[in-house]
Every structure is written in C-alpha cells, then in structure tokens.
Design an enzyme around this catalytic site. Structure first.
Site, PDB file in Angstrom:
ATOM      1  N   SER A  96       0.825  -1.203   0.000  1.00  0.00           N
ATOM      2  CA  SER A  96       0.000   0.000   0.000  1.00  0.00           C
ATOM      3  C   SER A  96       0.859   1.252   0.000  1.00  0.00           C
ATOM      4  CB  SER A  96      -0.917   0.022   1.221  1.00  0.00           C
ATOM      5  OG  SER A  96      -0.171   0.272   2.404  1.00  0.00           O
ATOM      6  N   GLU A 118       6.686  -0.181  -5.135  1.00  0.00           N
ATOM      7  CA  GLU A 118       5.613  -0.465  -6.097  1.00  0.00           C
ATOM      8  C   GLU A 118       4.335  -0.475  -5.290  1.00  0.00           C
ATOM      9  OE1 GLU A 118       2.686  -1.803  -7.708  1.00  0.00           O
ATOM     10  OE2 GLU A 118       3.587  -3.792  -7.455  1.00  0.00           O
ATOM     11  N   LEU A 119       3.561   0.619  -5.415  1.00  0.00           N
ATOM     12  CA  LEU A 119       2.458   0.875  -4.487  1.00  0.00           C
ATOM     13  C   LEU A 119       1.101   0.780  -5.187  1.00  0.00           C
ATOM     14  CD1 LEU A 119       4.227   3.850  -2.657  1.00  0.00           C
ATOM     15  CD2 LEU A 119       4.322   1.395  -2.127  1.00  0.00           C
ATOM     16  N   CYS A 154      -3.092  -4.155  -7.821  1.00  0.00           N
ATOM     17  CA  CYS A 154      -2.866  -2.709  -7.837  1.00  0.00           C
ATOM     18  C   CYS A 154      -3.116  -2.103  -9.203  1.00  0.00           C
ATOM     19  CB  CYS A 154      -1.458  -2.385  -7.355  1.00  0.00           C
ATOM     20  SG  CYS A 154      -0.169  -3.315  -8.193  1.00  0.00           S
ATOM     21  N   GLU A 167      -7.994   3.558  -4.089  1.00  0.00           N
ATOM     22  CA  GLU A 167      -7.884   2.190  -4.597  1.00  0.00           C
ATOM     23  C   GLU A 167      -8.817   1.281  -3.800  1.00  0.00           C
ATOM     24  OE1 GLU A 167      -4.207  -0.723  -5.701  1.00  0.00           O
ATOM     25  OE2 GLU A 167      -4.213   0.063  -3.654  1.00  0.00           O
TER      26      GLU A 167
END
Length: 470
Positions: free
Chosen positions: A224, A243-244, A277, A371
């Site tokens: 996250s 890498e979110l 994601c 998200e």
C-alpha cells in the site's frame, strides 16, 4: 509443507505465532511463526557476512542456480498453484498462471545475465583517457511482498537479487507465506550460499527493524501507498524501490472493439476479486459507444463464475479476509448513498463478493478517488478524448492506465499525455509484461521492477577511467 522461518539456511520455529486462515472456508489452516528480534538480527548478520561469498559467484554459477530453481519449480507447478489458491483465495487457474509467470521471471533474469556483466564503453571528450562502466552487486537486499501475488511478486525481488549476487531477506505476507517458504525450500536445494537467504514472517515492529538497519543496502517493497511511503522515511540512505497502489482507469474511444473490450475488461476488473494494484477500477467510454459497451460488459461479467477457488471452473475466488470484504461493501454503499447507481450489484457470501458495476459515481466518493482493491468498477462517459486524459491524470495515483483505439495519433497522445508508469493499448490496465519496466509515478511509487531494471537497481554503477599513453 508446515510453515517455519527460514533463517540463513535453517528452518526454525518461533515463540510467537499468527493464524493462517483459509479465506474461503474461513477456517484456520495452521499457525505461522513470527520472527523474534533475535531471529531478525541473525538474518541480518548472515546476509551481511554472506555477501563476500555471493558477490564472487561467476555468471555461470549464478545462471546454474537460476536454472536449477526453475527446474525444481516447473516440476511442482500444481503444488505451488494449490498453495496460492488455498492461502490467498485466488482462482486455481489464475494461480497456475502466476506460477508460469514466476518461471518466466526466472528465465528473464537468466537471459539478462548474458550481457549484464559486460563493460560498457563511453567515448570521453578527453581523448587522453578511456572510460568504461559496469554494474556491481550492492549488498544485502530486503524484499517485502504483499498477499495478492505471493509467488511472482516474491520472484521479482528474489530472482534479480540472486542473478546479480546479492544476499536477500524476504519478509513474506502473513496471509500468504506458503509460496515464499516453498521457494526457500527449493533454493536450499541449489548451490546458492545457504546464509545468503532468509524468509521471514513477522509483525510491523520487526519489519521496521529490517528497513532501518544499515546492513540492508536495498529495499524493494510492494504494498500500500500508506505503508510504502512510511517505510521510505525509515530507510535512511539505502536505495529504495516502491511499487504501491493504483486507481487504474481505461479509456474506450469511439473506434474501440467493444466486443473484445467488454470481455477483456470483465476479467481485468474482477479477476483475483479485483485485488491487484492495476485492476481496472474506472472505465471511461466515449458517448457514441457507451450504451453498447455497457450492455456487453454486463453480459460478459455475468459469465464469470464465483466460488471455491480450488475448483478449476471458477474465475473469481475470495477476498483475502472479512475486513477486506466489508471495506469494499462499505465503499459501494457510500457511492450509492452519494448518488451513484448500480448497473449490476453483486451479492456477498462470506468472503466471496460477486462483481459490482456502478455508474454516475461522484468524484468525491472513495470509490472514485482511492484504490478499492475489490471486484468493483465504475463506468462513465466522455465526449472528447482530451477530457478523459485529464480526468485520469487528476488522480493522485499513476501506476497503470489503458486506452482502446485504432488511431495511431491517439495512441501516441495517450503515451505522451497520461501520467502513469505504463500505458496499455487495446488491453486491460491489469496486463503486465514481466519483462517490461514496471512501477508508478506520484503516490504509486518510485523505481522500476522487471528483471532488466530490477537487476540494475540492485547494483552500484562503477566507472573505470584510465590514462592512455600516447
């Protein structure tokens, strides 16, 4: 296999543990050990000590290790896939696809080694000197991975580290540690130095200890945005890749193939129960094809089978746990209360959520801004393509976006205009090529994964400058 901590080549138990729960049956599978401060320290000490050995491994030795690991996994594809499905709730066929992707990631790292160690020549302005540069392993790497791709996202940290000669500590997700533990077991059967790998499960306090420690030279985190940016502040001077999260949008122009788009985007939005994601969360459709697409999209969505993830005919398995399922339900309700309308309203049974399609979602709703990480998509219309681009760019995220068009100028405009780490043409935003540079901008992260790029981010660049006798 029973879950233990893998510390510097040895399997260990721990004094504290955590329940591992089957997200479909909601029954406990077993207890997961939680690493103590002392076990974390031994992992760090072993990683530091083993670097003197790993950095001396030849290219041929490292390629052999990757090849042997590939062989071991390829003989157990079914076992790996079943473990992924059992722990994460991912549909078995999707889990099997993840195993094949992990194997491809290994192959890509091995192929990259064919040219990776070459010295690269630069033509200097000063002709009395020659200049070459090369990549050298940075030292111990810490990989922190999420639950949703518990094999391939581990592989995207593990394989590049092995390929360049870096020791690595993997902090596996508490909800899905099994695939990482299986990897540890199989790497232990190769010639990789035993002390140069640890795979841990632990609480946040121990994770932060790992991140802060100066013996770690590179942090690679997938998860996250909230957690990732916090860890970056704790990481000190070490190199960091994050890498979110994302809020992926797809734009359908008036020349799009609506029949193919409806089918592709149904899986792109609802595959893995939306827990990706880059899962498609917002579909923007040009006015002239809006109604046609929406009808086809509902038809294709209704074809998707939801249920027991271990059943081979199922497309959509479970949410990872009850808290995640309840959050998605609450966001849907918030959007409906704010004025959105349901084109298709999915039901819930336990941790199973059937797909939901909304329209007219207000811009201030969480579902529009954040998200959702669940099987929900909202659809809206637009008249001018430039306005659709502006709407996607207004997001605080920038991981993946897609545009459907046959017009070359529109494709190029999308590539140059959209503020995202990747722009997909005529496919879902959820598509990822494991060889490509992968990562985001804005709140979606920094740095890039993909073997070619990850291997270099796990190295230091060193220049050799020599005076040339005339």
């Amino acid at each position: 296999m029973k879950k233990h901590l893998y510390i510097a080549g040895n399997w260990e138990e721990a004094s504290n543990d955590h329940p591992l729960v089957n997200s479909y049956t909601q029954k406990e599978i077993e207890r997961i050990p939680l690493a103590s401060a002392e076990q974390v320290e031994r992992s760090l000490a072993a990683a530091e000590a083993s670097f003197s050995e790993t950095k001396k491994l030849s290219v041929g030795e490292r390629k052999d290790i990757l090849h042997d690991l590939h062989t071991l996994i390829s003989h157990q594809e079914k076992e790996y896939a079943e473990c992924i499905s059992l722990e994460s709730g991912k549909a078995y066929q999707s889990a099997l696809g993840e195993v094949k992707r992990a194997l491809a990631t290994l192959e890509l790292c091995s192929e990259e080694l064919n040219t990776f160690s070459e010295r690269i020549k630069i033509q200097p302005k000063n002709t009395s000197h020659s200049v070459v540069y090369g990549y050298f392993p940075i030292g111990p790497v810490l990989g922190i991975t999420p639950f949703n791709f518990p094999l391939n996202l581990v592989m995207h940290k593990l394989a590049p580290a092995l390929a360049v000669g870096n020791p690595i500590i993997i902090k596996a997700a508490l909800d899905t540690p099994g695939p990482a533990m299986m990897l540890a077991r199989d790497i232990g059967k190769t010639a990789w130095p035993k002390k140069a790998l640890s795979v841990l499960t632990c609480k946040h306090e121990q994770s932060e200890t790992l991140v802060k420690d100066d013996r770690i030279k590179k942090l690679s985190f997938t998860g996250s945005a909230e957690v990732g940016w916090k860890l970056k502040t704790l990481a000190g001077k070490k190199k960091v890749t994050l890498e979110l999260g994302g809020n992926a949008g797809v734009i359908l122009c008036d020349d799009a193939n609506v029949h193919r788009a409806a089918k592709v985007l149904a899986m792109g939005a609802f595959g893995n129960a939306g827990q990706s994601c880059i899962s498609t969360q917002h579909i923007l459709v040009q006015d002239s094809i809006y109604e046609t697409f929406l009808t086809l999209f509902v038809e294709e969505t209704n074809k998707l089978m939801v249920g027991d993830p271990l059943e081979p005919t199922i497309h959509i398995g479970t949410m990872i746990h009850e808290k995640a399922a309840s959050k998605v339900e609450s966001w849907i309700e918030e959007a409906l209360q704010a004025g959105a309308s349901a084109v298709l309203r999915g039901k819930r049974e336990g941790n199973l959520l059937w797909p939901t399609i909304l329209k007219n979602v207000p811009h201030h709703a969480k579902l529009f801004q954040e998200e959702v990480f669940g099987p929900v998509v909202h659809v809206s219309s637009f008249s001018k393509v430039e306005k659709a681009f502006d709407l996607l760019n207004a997001s605080r995220y920038g991981l993946s976006a897609a545009v459907w068009t046959e017009d070359e100028k529109r494709k190029e405009l999308a590539f140059s205009t959209l503020e995202y780490g990747q722009v997909i043409v005529n496919d879902s935003s959820s598509f990822r090529d494991d060889a490509a540079p992968y990562g985001g901008v804005k709140d979606s992260g920094i740095g890039r994964e993909g073997p070619h790029f990850a291997m270099r981010e796990m190295c230091e660049i060193k220049a050799l400058v020599q005076f040339r006798n005339q």
